[in-house]
Motif scaffolding. Structure first.
Motif, mmCIF file in Angstrom:
data_model
loop_
_atom_site.group_PDB
_atom_site.id
_atom_site.type_symbol
_atom_site.label_atom_id
_atom_site.label_comp_id
_atom_site.label_asym_id
_atom_site.label_seq_id
_atom_site.Cartn_x
_atom_site.Cartn_y
_atom_site.Cartn_z
ATOM 1 N N ARG A 92 0.837 -1.172 -0.015
ATOM 2 C CA ARG A 92 -0.070 0.079 0.137
ATOM 3 C C ARG A 92 0.905 1.348 -0.094
ATOM 4 O O ARG A 92 1.980 1.330 0.399
ATOM 5 N N ASP A 93 0.307 2.318 -0.256
ATOM 6 C CA ASP A 93 0.846 3.606 -0.552
ATOM 7 C C ASP A 93 2.422 3.676 -1.105
ATOM 8 O O ASP A 93 3.082 4.355 -0.400
ATOM 9 N N LYS A 95 4.946 4.937 -3.264
ATOM 10 C CA LYS A 95 5.390 5.947 -3.676
ATOM 11 C C LYS A 95 6.871 5.966 -4.059
ATOM 12 O O LYS A 95 7.744 5.476 -3.168
ATOM 13 N N GLY A 104 6.863 1.998 0.761
ATOM 14 C CA GLY A 104 5.392 1.955 1.193
ATOM 15 C C GLY A 104 5.148 1.007 2.458
ATOM 16 O O GLY A 104 6.255 0.515 2.866
#
Length: 126
Positions: A92-93, A95, A104
């Motif tokens: 998730r998340d 970047k 992430g």
């Protein structure tokens, strides 16, 4: 008319060029393989995550791998796939930071951990 000897030699030598192979020696690492045995260039760029074990121990886990700065061409989907291959699910998340490292969170062994993936495909978790 006489042909200069130099022209004759150049013509003869130029038409009989032979390919040469240079052997530079044995690989330095005791378990290293030659290019023919390892598949050539792929063996040089292979990530450290290829020795991950299903329980998460092994090369590429935790602080044992230092992620390297560099131009990262992995897409977000490829980064998720690499993380999953190394045992980190539900990323998730994700970047890409200024160093070119995908960062992430992911789940590993039932716990949420911070993960990173560098341009070589090396995976690290904290």
């Amino acid at each position: 008319m006489r042909t200069p000897l130099a022209l004759v030699l150049v013509a003869l030598l130029g038409s009989s060029a032979v390919a040469q192979t240079t052997v530079t020696g044995k690989p330095a690492a005791p378990d290293a393989k030659t290019s023919q045995q390892s598949g050539g260039q792929e063996s040089v760029t292979r990530p450290n995550t290829d020795k991950m074990t299903p329980d998460g121990t092994g090369a590429g886990m935790g602080g044992a791998v230092r992620l390297e700065k560099g131009a990262n061409s992995f897409t977000e989907g490829e980064a998720r796939s690499r993380l999953a291959k190394a045992g980190f699910m539900d990323a998730r998340d994700l970047k890409k930071d200024s160093d070119g490292i995908w960062r992430g969170t992911a789940t590993h062994g039932g716990q949420t951990v911070q993960v990173g993936l560098d341009f070589k495909g090396n995976v690290s978790a904290q």
